[in-house]
Design a protein around this motif. Structure first.
Motif, PDB file in Angstrom:
ATOM      1  N   ASN A  93     -36.394  -8.866  56.396  1.00  0.00           N
ATOM      2  CA  ASN A  93     -36.693  -7.457  56.625  1.00  0.00           C
ATOM      3  C   ASN A  93     -38.093  -7.345  57.220  1.00  0.00           C
ATOM      4  N   GLU A  94     -38.409  -6.177  57.718  1.00  0.00           N
ATOM      5  CA  GLU A  94     -39.762  -5.957  58.220  1.00  0.00           C
ATOM      6  C   GLU A  94     -40.740  -5.988  57.049  1.00  0.00           C
ATOM      7  N   PRO A  95     -41.971  -6.448  57.276  1.00  0.00           N
ATOM      8  CA  PRO A  95     -42.952  -6.500  56.188  1.00  0.00           C
ATOM      9  C   PRO A  95     -43.080  -5.147  55.483  1.00  0.00           C
ATOM     10  N   GLY A  96     -43.043  -5.192  54.164  1.00  0.00           N
ATOM     11  CA  GLY A  96     -43.190  -3.975  53.375  1.00  0.00           C
ATOM     12  C   GLY A  96     -41.934  -3.133  53.249  1.00  0.00           C
ATOM     13  N   HIS A  97     -40.818  -3.589  53.825  1.00  0.00           N
ATOM     14  CA  HIS A  97     -39.581  -2.810  53.788  1.00  0.00           C
ATOM     15  C   HIS A  97     -38.455  -3.520  53.047  1.00  0.00           C
ATOM     16  N   GLY A  98     -38.803  -4.481  52.237  1.00  0.00           N
ATOM     17  CA  GLY A  98     -37.773  -5.202  51.488  1.00  0.00           C
ATOM     18  C   GLY A  98     -37.243  -4.369  50.333  1.00  0.00           C
ATOM     19  N   ASN A  99     -36.011  -4.653  49.949  1.00  0.00           N
ATOM     20  CA  ASN A  99     -35.397  -4.007  48.801  1.00  0.00           C
ATOM     21  C   ASN A  99     -34.943  -5.120  47.859  1.00  0.00           C
ATOM     22  N   PRO A 100     -35.758  -5.444  46.844  1.00  0.00           N
ATOM     23  CA  PRO A 100     -35.406  -6.557  45.957  1.00  0.00           C
ATOM     24  C   PRO A 100     -34.016  -6.420  45.331  1.00  0.00           C
ATOM     25  N   ALA A 101     -33.573  -5.194  45.088  1.00  0.00           N
ATOM     26  CA  ALA A 101     -32.254  -4.994  44.492  1.00  0.00           C
ATOM     27  C   ALA A 101     -31.130  -5.402  45.446  1.00  0.00           C
ATOM     28  N   ALA A 102     -31.428  -5.476  46.740  1.00  0.00           N
ATOM     29  CA  ALA A 102     -30.417  -5.850  47.731  1.00  0.00           C
ATOM     30  C   ALA A 102     -30.365  -7.364  47.979  1.00  0.00           C
ATOM     31  N   TYR A 103     -31.242  -8.125  47.330  1.00  0.00           N
ATOM     32  CA  TYR A 103     -31.233  -9.574  47.512  1.00  0.00           C
ATOM     33  C   TYR A 103     -29.856 -10.106  47.088  1.00  0.00           C
ATOM     34  N   PRO A 104     -29.207 -10.881  47.937  1.00  0.00           N
ATOM     35  CA  PRO A 104     -27.805 -11.278  47.685  1.00  0.00           C
ATOM     36  C   PRO A 104     -27.641 -12.431  46.684  1.00  0.00           C
ATOM     37  N   TRP A 105     -28.021 -12.174  45.447  1.00  0.00           N
ATOM     38  CA  TRP A 105     -27.916 -13.194  44.396  1.00  0.00           C
ATOM     39  C   TRP A 105     -26.488 -13.726  44.240  1.00  0.00           C
ATOM     40  N   ARG A 106     -25.494 -12.824  44.279  1.00  0.00           N
ATOM     41  CA  ARG A 106     -24.100 -13.262  44.084  1.00  0.00           C
ATOM     42  C   ARG A 106     -23.711 -14.277  45.159  1.00  0.00           C
ATOM     43  N   LEU A 107     -24.127 -14.042  46.382  1.00  0.00           N
ATOM     44  CA  LEU A 107     -23.863 -14.973  47.481  1.00  0.00           C
ATOM     45  C   LEU A 107     -24.447 -16.353  47.156  1.00  0.00           C
ATOM     46  N   ALA A 108     -25.651 -16.372  46.591  1.00  0.00           N
ATOM     47  CA  ALA A 108     -26.299 -17.640  46.252  1.00  0.00           C
ATOM     48  C   ALA A 108     -25.539 -18.364  45.143  1.00  0.00           C
ATOM     49  N   LEU A 109     -25.149 -17.630  44.102  1.00  0.00           N
ATOM     50  CA  LEU A 109     -24.397 -18.258  43.007  1.00  0.00           C
ATOM     51  C   LEU A 109     -23.043 -18.776  43.488  1.00  0.00           C
ATOM     52  N   ASP A 110     -22.376 -18.001  44.333  1.00  0.00           N
ATOM     53  CA  ASP A 110     -21.082 -18.447  44.864  1.00  0.00           C
ATOM     54  C   ASP A 110     -21.245 -19.687  45.757  1.00  0.00           C
ATOM     55  N   ALA A 111     -22.328 -19.724  46.517  1.00  0.00           N
ATOM     56  CA  ALA A 111     -22.553 -20.866  47.408  1.00  0.00           C
ATOM     57  C   ALA A 111     -22.804 -22.141  46.623  1.00  0.00           C
ATOM     58  N   VAL A 112     -23.579 -22.050  45.562  1.00  0.00           N
ATOM     59  CA  VAL A 112     -23.865 -23.262  44.780  1.00  0.00           C
ATOM     60  C   VAL A 112     -22.602 -23.752  44.083  1.00  0.00           C
TER      61      VAL A 112
END
Length: 177
Positions: free
Chosen positions: A153-172
């Motif tokens: 995202n652009e600096p200062g415009h991140g949304n931590p709640a939108a971080y795709p944790w489920r994608l990471a868990l599914d990938a591992v």
């Protein structure tokens, strides 16, 4: 039960790590949490609770020579969120941080590993970042970045709640299956 080493850097999604641990446990993982020193400082008020949640000590520093391992052997490793610094240190083999040392060695031990960066669009303009991503991919690490992974995202415009944790868990889980 399979053991997952969950390693997190100091990026805002790290504040959701307790929920992510619970999700991983619901997926059947025995979770061991490792943090970069800055992430450990950010979560200092939660470390005891996170250790109770996982049933293992939370680690952010190397053990002393001769000390027994506090964790069971890893079946897989997930590095998320991985900052610009963590990704580059890992790819360059700079192992002064515990989590980077473990994942660098994990490549040689052939431990299935996935990483999902959490970096802004300004950081990824630095030429080392793309080289680091390619180095890690070339070493067999599943890098969840770009299409189908984390998109900066652009600096200062991140949304931590939108971080795709489920994608990471599914990938591992997917790299083990």
């Amino acid at each position: 039960m399979r053991t997952l080493y969950l390693f997190s850097s100091a990026a805002p999604p790290v504040f959701d790590v307790a929920r992510v641990i619970e999700d991983a446990q619901a997926d059947g993982w025995d979770v061991c949490l490792g943090l970069t020193p800055t992430a450990a400082r950010w979560l200092s008020q939660s470390v005891e609770g996170l250790a109770a949640l996982t049933g293992h000590p939370v680690r952010w520093d190397y053990k002393l020579p001769g000390e027994p391992d506090a964790w069971p052997k890893a079946d897989a490793i997930l590095v998320a969120p991985a900052t610009f610094n963590t990704v580059n240190q890992w790819a360059l083999g700079i192992t002064d941080k515990f989590v980077v040392g473990v994942v660098a060695e994990g490549i040689g031990k052939r431990i299935p590993t996935a990483v999902m960066p959490c970096v802004n669009a300004a950081y990824v303009q630095h030429p080392q970042f793309e080289r680091s991503v390619e180095t890690l991919r070339g070493a067999g690490v599943t890098v969840l970045y770009g299409d189908g992974g984390f998109v900066p995202n652009e600096p200062g415009h991140g949304n931590p709640a939108a971080y795709p944790w489920r994608l990471a868990l599914d990938a591992v889980r997917g790299i083990l299956d």
